[in-house]
Scaffold this motif. Sequence first.
Motif, PDB file in Angstrom:
ATOM      1  N   ASP A 148       0.830  -1.208   0.000  1.00  0.00           N
ATOM      2  CA  ASP A 148       0.000   0.000   0.000  1.00  0.00           C
ATOM      3  C   ASP A 148       0.867   1.261   0.000  1.00  0.00           C
ATOM      4  O   ASP A 148       0.543   2.253  -0.672  1.00  0.00           O
ATOM      5  N   GLU A 149       1.977   1.242   0.771  1.00  0.00           N
ATOM      6  CA  GLU A 149       2.852   2.405   0.813  1.00  0.00           C
ATOM      7  C   GLU A 149       3.454   2.678  -0.563  1.00  0.00           C
ATOM      8  O   GLU A 149       3.522   3.835  -1.008  1.00  0.00           O
ATOM      9  N   LEU A 150       3.896   1.607  -1.244  1.00  0.00           N
ATOM     10  CA  LEU A 150       4.490   1.779  -2.572  1.00  0.00           C
ATOM     11  C   LEU A 150       3.466   2.306  -3.566  1.00  0.00           C
ATOM     12  O   LEU A 150       3.753   3.227  -4.339  1.00  0.00           O
ATOM     13  N   MET A 151       2.264   1.748  -3.538  1.00  0.00           N
ATOM     14  CA  MET A 151       1.231   2.191  -4.469  1.00  0.00           C
ATOM     15  C   MET A 151       0.883   3.661  -4.231  1.00  0.00           C
ATOM     16  O   MET A 151       0.748   4.448  -5.175  1.00  0.00           O
ATOM     17  N   THR A 152       0.738   4.024  -2.965  1.00  0.00           N
ATOM     18  CA  THR A 152       0.386   5.408  -2.635  1.00  0.00           C
ATOM     19  C   THR A 152       1.501   6.370  -3.036  1.00  0.00           C
ATOM     20  O   THR A 152       1.245   7.450  -3.587  1.00  0.00           O
ATOM     21  N   THR A 153       2.751   5.969  -2.765  1.00  0.00           N
ATOM     22  CA  THR A 153       3.883   6.834  -3.105  1.00  0.00           C
ATOM     23  C   THR A 153       3.983   7.039  -4.606  1.00  0.00           C
ATOM     24  O   THR A 153       4.202   8.169  -5.079  1.00  0.00           O
ATOM     25  N   VAL A 154       3.824   5.968  -5.371  1.00  0.00           N
ATOM     26  CA  VAL A 154       3.906   6.084  -6.833  1.00  0.00           C
ATOM     27  C   VAL A 154       2.763   6.936  -7.367  1.00  0.00           C
ATOM     28  O   VAL A 154       2.956   7.807  -8.235  1.00  0.00           O
ATOM     29  N   ALA A 155       1.549   6.719  -6.857  1.00  0.00           N
ATOM     30  CA  ALA A 155       0.399   7.506  -7.312  1.00  0.00           C
ATOM     31  C   ALA A 155       0.589   8.989  -6.989  1.00  0.00           C
ATOM     32  O   ALA A 155       0.279   9.861  -7.815  1.00  0.00           O
ATOM     33  N   ASP A 156       1.107   9.282  -5.795  1.00  0.00           N
ATOM     34  CA  ASP A 156       1.365  10.673  -5.426  1.00  0.00           C
ATOM     35  C   ASP A 156       2.449  11.282  -6.307  1.00  0.00           C
ATOM     36  O   ASP A 156       2.371  12.455  -6.701  1.00  0.00           O
ATOM     37  N   TYR A 157       3.470  10.497  -6.608  1.00  0.00           N
ATOM     38  CA  TYR A 157       4.565  10.965  -7.463  1.00  0.00           C
ATOM     39  C   TYR A 157       4.031  11.366  -8.836  1.00  0.00           C
ATOM     40  O   TYR A 157       4.349  12.432  -9.369  1.00  0.00           O
TER      41      TYR A 157
END
Length: 208
Positions: A40-49
Amino acid sequence: MTSGPYTSDATPLAHTDALVLDYLAALWAATEDLDPDLRDELMTTVADYIALRRSAGGTPAEDPAQILRRLGSPESLAAAARRGRMPAHLRRPVPAPAVPTAPSAGAEYAGLALLTAGAIVLPVLGPFAGMLLISGSPRWSAPHKTAAWVLAAGPALLGFALVVLGVLFGGGPDSLVVAYLMMLAGGFVAALTLLPGLTARRHYPQGY
């Protein structure tokens, strides 16, 4: 779209939106074996990026296709996450710790002025206001401040009591003069005990 938290509705998507959603779906599939929290952290970070750079606009680097190329393939991001580290270009900057600044000495000088000159104009209120300013300063230690409070307040209270007694029992002008001088003396003596602290090292709280 396929399974995962990133699905589409029936509204036709722009080509650039489809690229982003396809990328996120591929990343979701590539990270299936990760810990749920890390995934979830990776998905959220990539989406925010992606969202941050798309909202900046104005240069070719903000084109979704270019953003995705800069991110690398979903498989490479998943592999980096498995190694226990977030890719360098996705790391969020850590705010630099705030550097505390030394308080201004203006309040301290004002406090000493109220203890002396202020006592002449307002024999009780002046020293009291001055000690409030002194108490908030890190320049003097707690024992120094306590001693100054005693020296300033003691004579002021005695002088005030002498004024009251003079009014109640018909004391003459002499008693009023003595009371006034007592009030002045307290503020001046307290200021003299604090004066060396102006050139001494400040007693800053931990972290200063």
